[in-house]
Design an enzyme around this catalytic site. Structure first.
Site, mmCIF file in Angstrom:
data_model
loop_
_atom_site.group_PDB
_atom_site.id
_atom_site.type_symbol
_atom_site.label_atom_id
_atom_site.label_comp_id
_atom_site.label_asym_id
_atom_site.label_seq_id
_atom_site.Cartn_x
_atom_site.Cartn_y
_atom_site.Cartn_z
ATOM 1 N N ARG A 227 -19.929 62.551 2.861
ATOM 2 C CA ARG A 227 -21.030 62.052 2.039
ATOM 3 C C ARG A 227 -22.201 61.528 2.846
ATOM 4 N NH1 ARG A 227 -21.282 56.615 -1.741
ATOM 5 N NH2 ARG A 227 -23.120 57.209 -2.958
ATOM 6 N N LEU A 228 -23.396 61.975 2.451
ATOM 7 C CA LEU A 228 -24.648 61.370 2.875
ATOM 8 C C LEU A 228 -25.173 60.613 1.667
ATOM 9 C CD1 LEU A 228 -26.991 61.034 4.939
ATOM 10 C CD2 LEU A 228 -27.977 63.132 3.988
ATOM 11 N N ILE B 246 -27.351 58.927 -0.911
ATOM 12 C CA ILE B 246 -28.753 59.001 -1.307
ATOM 13 C C ILE B 246 -28.998 58.227 -2.597
ATOM 14 C CG2 ILE B 246 -30.664 60.542 -1.944
ATOM 15 C CD1 ILE B 246 -29.842 60.823 0.964
ATOM 16 N N CYS C 244 -24.492 66.440 0.768
ATOM 17 C CA CYS C 244 -23.198 66.219 1.372
ATOM 18 C C CYS C 244 -22.646 67.529 1.906
ATOM 19 C CB CYS C 244 -22.231 65.628 0.339
ATOM 20 S SG CYS C 244 -22.863 64.135 -0.485
ATOM 21 N N GLU D 232 -28.269 67.382 -5.474
ATOM 22 C CA GLU D 232 -28.815 66.354 -6.359
ATOM 23 C C GLU D 232 -29.068 66.943 -7.744
ATOM 24 O OE1 GLU D 232 -29.022 63.289 -5.529
ATOM 25 O OE2 GLU D 232 -29.058 63.323 -3.329
ATOM 26 N N GLY E 191 -42.447 72.059 1.630
ATOM 27 C CA GLY E 191 -43.284 72.979 0.857
ATOM 28 C C GLY E 191 -42.709 74.368 0.673
#
Length: 609
Positions: A49-50, A52, A2, A77, A360
């Site tokens: 907010r995104l 997830i 977010c 997260e 990566g």
């Protein structure tokens, strides 16, 4: 993933809603799914907010605690939120399925000590109504951003610098940081930014604001969490990586992989397919003209017969010419080279296909992925009088890579600091001699990043002073297209165990990433397992800058009055170098990009009134 913002007025006056509104508008791309604000006395918090985890409206932020004493804004997260939730559920009644609610409960239960329990990528701020206190923190390695601005009247923070600029009347450039950028190609190695009076909260740090006083402290020390040397078998190493990937697969939206063709992203892709049985995983890659130095498609195509959902995009001189100003704006600060544009295009490609990608990043910094690590290892062997091992590793390195870079770095690392500083002057890409003289003695680059005594210390220096610029670009490029980027190699448990390994499990027989290669050799395509080169999403910027649109644009730019009058470059020298570049007699593409990037950055962020 977010975007967060906030303001505290030290004069006790209420925060203007319009200030929070414009800050949120500036970073709306980070959170297109929802938006919220919180106002209390002289405090204001904002969030975009995104979605997830828990896609419902229950995940709305700013989020209050159950007793409404606390309020949180959170970006990132907490991957182990389910385990923490189980630990806390006997005392807390959870109303949502979000990791945000678990985080605020963890803070209620353990206070600042909750940070050591978190496995995740995060920056967050919690307001305590009872104590009238702000507490904030940033993750261990700086995966999620946190910027702040402070003067005598207020403290403001945001996920991106551009959200702070509306609060600043006359933004100005930080010449010390500009010097390190222009001379040493380095950014993000200190808490300072390219803007005076805008700082980043250092990774692994937290802060409190009470009674108008900001106190910052370090909550995580990487070196103190390393049990060096500690041996792991390749099988054990793979299990550690597998645990990290498993946590980062927790999502209520589709996940894909940024596949570059290198060993790191290929390892993640192979493990998702073989260890997690994700046969339909989507991959996103940047490719270039076949046969060109930058094209990774021969390695990416090693997965062609295995994967069914492979997406590719080809960045071109035309696309870059059309987009480079937006690219510069998205990054908020100058970048040393054009290579992050490839990542920008990969995220553009992924947009609409997935909301989360695995990347990566981080493996090179702890598994010897760059030539300078060979130099550091050779120095360690030389100074330890392990001459037989040095000869063996040096010969094996040259035979397998046909590169002399490791030896060049060895020679450089053995130089006294004073000579390194003098050497920097010879690398100048039309940098003004006056500007160089004014700031050369203030730079700490050579002592903090280019002075390792051992391979192990070199890794630590990279984690402290170099890794974060890659993480910043990863965040800004992905969030520009509303995508959350997750980085399995930077699980702190995996990092601590990797940096505890003895050198011969990192570099062996002239080959880097030894333990990783051995851990996945039975599932990795052979051509990728045997790769010895390191490209890192290169772009053919040298050829791009010789195309007609760029030739005309660059000529006009370096002969403009604004470019000449800024005091950073010698315009006559720039013209000479540009002429040599156009004629194909030299490659000054890195310097040319800095001329372009810096001038446009000034126009976008500093010259504005």
């Amino acid at each position: 993933m977010c975007g967060i913002v906030g303001i505290i007025n030290f004069n006790k006056e209420k925060v203007e809603p319009s200030d929070i509104s414009i800050m949120l508008k500036t970073i709306k791309h980070r959170g297109p799914d929802d938006e919220g604000t919180f106002f209390h006395n002289n405090i204001a918090l904002g969030h975009v907010r995104l979605s997830i985890i828990d896609l419902s409206s229950a995940g709305h932020q700013p989020m209050p605690s159950a007793d409404e004493r606390y309020c949180i804004v959170f970006n990132g997260e907490i991957y182990n939120y389910l385990e923490l939730k189980n630990e806390l559920q006997s005392k807390y009644q959870f109303r949502t399925k979000t990791d945000t609610e678990v985080l605020i409960a963890a803070y209620q239960e353990w206070g600042e000590e909750c940070l050591s329990k978190l496995n995740g990528d995060f920056s967050f701020v919690i307001y305590d109504k009872k104590k009238h206190e702000l507490f904030g923190a940033r993750d261990r390695f700086g995966i999620k951003p946190f910027y702040y601005y402070q003067n005598s009247e207020q403290f403001a923070f945001a996920s991106e610098i551009k959200a702070l600029l509306p609060l600043i009347k006359n933004p100005s450039a930080n010449n010390k940081i500009l010097f390190d950028y222009l001379v040493y190609h380095r950014t993000d190695h200190t808490k300072a930014t390219f803007f005076n009076n805008i700082f980043k909260l250092p990774h692994g740090h937290c802060f409190t604001i009470k009674n108008n006083e900001l106190k910052i402290r370090k909550w995580y020390d990487l070196s103190g969490n390393i049990a060096y040397p500690k041996v792991l078998t390749p099988l054990e190493y793979r299990e550690e990586l597998k645990k990290s990937i498993a946590l980062r697969l927790r999502s209520d939206v589709p996940i894909g992989v940024c596949l570059s063709g290198g060993i790191d992203s290929s390892t993640i892709t192979s493990m998702l397919y073989h260890d997690f049985n994700l046969k339909n995983i989507k991959t996103f890659s940047a490719i270039f003209e076949k046969g060109s130095r930058e094209d990774e498609s021969p390695f990416i195509d090693q997965f062609k017969g295995t994967l069914r959902n492979m997406y590719k995009i080809t960045p071109t001189a035309e696309s870059f010419f059309d987009e480079f100003e937006n690219f510069i704006y998205s990054n908020s600060e100058p970048v040393p080279g054009v290579s992050p544009y490839s990542q920008y295009k990969v995220m553009q490609l992924a947009h609409g296909n997935v909301s989360v990608t695995l990347d990566g990043q981080g493996a090179d910094e702890m598994l010897g992925g760059y030539s300078n690590f060979y130099g550091a290892y050779f120095k360690e062997l030389l100074k330890g009088f392990r001459l037989a091992t040095l000869v063996h590793e040096a010969l094996a390195y040259y035979q397998k890579t046909k590169s002399k870079e490791g030896f060049v770095f060895l020679a450089y690392f053995l130089m006294p600091l004073s000579f390194k500083n003098k050497l920097a002057k010879k690398r100048l890409g039309a940098v003004s001699p006056n500007f160089f003289t004014s700031y050369n003695t203030e730079s700490t680059i050579t002592s903090e990043l280019y002075n390792p005594e051992t391979l192990h210390i070199s890794f630590l220096q990279h984690f402290e002073h170099k890794l974060e610029h890659l993480l910043k670009w990863d965040d800004l490029n992905s969030m520009r297209f509303s995508i959350e980027s997750r980085i399995p190699f930077l699980d702190h448990h995996l990092v601590e165990k990797t940096l505890s390994l003895p050198p011969d499990l990192i570099i062996k027989n002239g080959v880097n990433k030894y333990i990783l290669r051995e851990a996945v050799k039975n599932i990795l395509p052979e051509n990728i397992y045997n790769r010895r080169d390191k490209k890192g999403l290169e772009t053919p910027s040298d050829r791009w800058f010789r195309t007609k649109p760029f030739r005309e644009y660059i000529f006009d730019l370096i002969n403009s009055s604004s470019f000449k009058n800024r005091g950073y470059f010698d315009a006559n020298d720039a013209n000479l170098k540009f002429k040599l570049h156009i004629e194909g007699k030299a490659n000054f593409s890195k310097d040319i990009w800095k001329w372009i990037n810096l001038e446009i950055w000034f126009q976008q962020f500093i010259d504005i009134k």
